[in-house]
Design a protein around this motif. Structure first.
Motif, PDB file in Angstrom:
ATOM      1  N   ASP A 111     -10.404   1.053  -2.081  1.00 34.64           N
ATOM      2  CA  ASP A 111     -10.413   0.219  -3.283  1.00 34.64           C
ATOM      3  C   ASP A 111     -10.022  -1.300  -3.206  1.00 34.64           C
ATOM      4  N   LYS A 112     -10.751  -2.167  -3.808  1.00 35.68           N
ATOM      5  CA  LYS A 112     -10.369  -3.509  -3.898  1.00 35.68           C
ATOM      6  C   LYS A 112      -8.974  -3.686  -4.310  1.00 35.68           C
ATOM      7  N   PRO A 113      -8.007  -4.427  -3.531  1.00 34.82           N
ATOM      8  CA  PRO A 113      -6.725  -4.658  -4.055  1.00 34.82           C
ATOM      9  C   PRO A 113      -6.442  -5.680  -5.409  1.00 34.82           C
ATOM     10  N   PHE A 114      -5.641  -5.166  -5.953  1.00 36.39           N
ATOM     11  CA  PHE A 114      -5.389  -6.230  -7.063  1.00 36.39           C
ATOM     12  C   PHE A 114      -3.970  -6.921  -6.641  1.00 36.39           C
ATOM     13  N   LEU A 115      -4.238  -8.134  -6.063  1.00 33.11           N
ATOM     14  CA  LEU A 115      -3.045  -8.506  -5.328  1.00 33.11           C
ATOM     15  C   LEU A 115      -1.809  -9.171  -6.158  1.00 33.11           C
ATOM     16  N   ARG A 118       0.649  -1.169  -0.030  1.00 29.42           N
ATOM     17  CA  ARG A 118       0.108   0.012  -0.014  1.00 29.42           C
ATOM     18  C   ARG A 118       0.990   1.159  -0.008  1.00 29.42           C
ATOM     19  N   ASP A 119       0.456   2.288  -0.556  1.00 33.49           N
ATOM     20  CA  ASP A 119       0.931   3.596  -0.334  1.00 33.49           C
ATOM     21  C   ASP A 119       0.988   4.163   0.933  1.00 33.49           C
ATOM     22  N   LYS A 120       1.963   4.929   1.482  1.00 35.11           N
ATOM     23  CA  LYS A 120       1.699   5.519   2.820  1.00 35.11           C
ATOM     24  C   LYS A 120       0.947   6.488   2.955  1.00 35.11           C
ATOM     25  N   GLY A 121       0.714   7.351   2.010  1.00 32.84           N
ATOM     26  CA  GLY A 121       0.177   8.601   2.491  1.00 32.84           C
ATOM     27  C   GLY A 121      -1.558   8.104   2.202  1.00 32.84           C
ATOM     28  N   GLU A 122      -2.089   7.862   1.208  1.00 35.34           N
ATOM     29  CA  GLU A 122      -3.608   7.609   1.144  1.00 35.34           C
ATOM     30  C   GLU A 122      -3.820   6.331   1.790  1.00 35.34           C
ATOM     31  N   GLY A 123      -3.064   5.196   1.768  1.00 35.24           N
ATOM     32  CA  GLY A 123      -3.222   3.922   2.206  1.00 35.24           C
ATOM     33  C   GLY A 123      -3.911   3.035   0.955  1.00 35.24           C
ATOM     34  N   ALA A 124      -3.640   3.351  -0.186  1.00 33.93           N
ATOM     35  CA  ALA A 124      -4.229   2.528  -1.406  1.00 33.93           C
ATOM     36  C   ALA A 124      -3.502   1.467  -1.586  1.00 33.93           C
TER      37      ALA A 124
END
Length: 430
Positions: free
Chosen positions: A323-327, A308-314
């Protein structure tokens, strides 16, 4: 990472005190877990009510089908204690459980233990230690669990040898474990959660005092900063590594998933272990974080480790936190990819962990990390297979180490004023 979202229920009350807001400070931390479940056990009727009640310092209902402190909204502070049994007298141990229950019932309601901290006989110790006088209930919940060693060591004396559930297994040793025996195991445990640290500490202190001579504290842990958001719509907390934590946990209104993943059902027990129906199994792990190493790691590597990214958490390749993760877009050893239910045959556990800082290790490094607490319907189908996968492959292992461990069978809730902790296990009629 995952998140347990649970609804709150309590009447609105005064604003929290400045001290309860300051507490121990810090952010939450939750590592090495899959999606969790949440539920409700708040207020007089135990029904879903306005989540804003979580900010009032109100009381949490002590009675219910399930113990408070499992699926109830997660508070901000923790005092957890594991105990060893000292007495060999079954009647004395049961009397202590009943005394503990009455004390827990009163403290959860914001009342003093027994006749209180003052006003009694000057020649006798008071019934309550007094440090919580004048404080709100602060959503205090007290949860009891029984460890495998209680059955192994005292099963014959206490008449419970044949009542150990098959799911209450000793945890195996996982890759990378460096367990401290002084922070591992225990015949029973008490989990005290509250929004005011002094309320939580007061609860454990008074139960330990009541149990003196029958039990003694084997080890304990203070925690701050809940590691997952358990109320729908609440801001996702950040862990000590700076990342949002608890994004994809179950909301407390999802009772079907609680039933599926958290609560022990009649189909899970035989005649001897039927006392666990409506209960759950708790895994507690003290996870040390190598803070100094992490703080010198590049941002790109940090994000790759989590997925995940550190800012938004996406999640990788997505724009928003939820958002549903694309693993497959993540690194093969990314924590989120490995911990996600889709990577683990749907394994889902309910987490209630807390951050901790316990000074330094004597070498100038901060002794800090996660006190991991996870509830599930069966440890053999929840934590154990999940942790085996994480301990073998997770990139996060370079920055953490499991140093303490315990597992407990958490019985169902106290039904009413005449019921008590462990009654389904120890009552002859049960």
């Amino acid at each position: 990472m995952t998140d347990t979202q649970e609804a709150t229920t309590a009447d609105a009350g005064p604003k929290p005190s400045r001290r309860s807001l300051i507490g121990w400070g810090g952010a939450g931390l939750a590592l090495g877990a899959a999606a969790a479940g949440g539920g409700v056990a708040m207020s007089r009727a135990g029904n879903d009510v306005d989540p804003a009640a979580a900010e009032t310092g109100a009381a949490v209902a002590f009675h219910g089908a399930h113990q408070a402190g499992i699926a109830t909204p997660v508070q901000d502070r923790l005092h957890f204690a594991a105990f060893d049994v000292q007495t060999e007298d079954r009647a004395e141990f049961v009397r202590m459980l009943k005394d503990w229950t009455e004390a827990a019932r009163r403290m959860s309601a914001g009342k003093a233990v027994g006749d209180g901290a003052y006003g009694g006989l000057a020649e006798a110790p008071p019934d309550d230690t007094g440090e919580a006088l004048g404080l709100k209930p602060s959503r205090l919940t007290l949860t009891i669990g029984f460890g495998p060693s209680l059955f192994a060591t005292y099963g014959e004396r206490f008449g419970i040898k044949d009542k150990r559930p098959e799911a209450l297994v000793d945890l195996p040793r996982f890759a990378g474990d460096n367990l401290d025996r002084t922070r591992t195991g225990g015949d029973l445990c008490i989990q005290a959660c509250a929004d005011d640290p002094q309320v939580a500490v007061h609860a454990i202190r008074n139960l330990a005092r009541i149990g003196m001579g029958k039990v003694n504290i084997r080890w304990s842990q203070l925690g701050f900063g809940k590691t997952s958001s358990t109320t729908p719509g609440a801001q996702t907390p950040r862990n000590l590594m700076g990342f949002k934590d608890g994004t994809r946990n179950i909301a407390g209104t999802e009772t079907d998933r609680l039933k599926k993943f958290v609560w022990v059902g009649e189909q899970d027990v035989d005649g001897a272990s039927a006392w666990m129906t409506g209960g759950s199994y708790l895994v507690a792990r003290r996870i040390r974080m190598h803070i100094e190493t992490w703080d010198r790691t590049s941002l790109q590597e940090q994000e790759d480790v989590f997925g995940r990214d550190k800012g938004e958490g996406a999640p990788v390749g997505k724009a928003k936190e939820h958002d549903k993760p694309f693993l497959k877009a993540m690194k093969p050893d990314a924590h989120v990819r490995l911990a996600h239910p889709d990577s683990n045959d749907g394994i889902t556990i309910l987490r209630r962990g807390y951050s901790f800082t316990d000074g330094t290790d004597g070498l100038g490094r901060l002794d800090a990390g996660l006190f991991f607490l996870a509830y599930q319907r069966d440890v053999r189908k929840g934590f154990i297979p999940l942790q085996r996968r994480l301990s073998a492959h997770d990139a996060l292992n370079e920055y953490i180490q499991h140093v303490g461990s315990a597992v407990f069978a958490v019985p169902p809730g106290v039904r009413d004023q005449d019921d008590w902790w462990g009654s389904t296990l120890f009552s002859e009629e049960a």
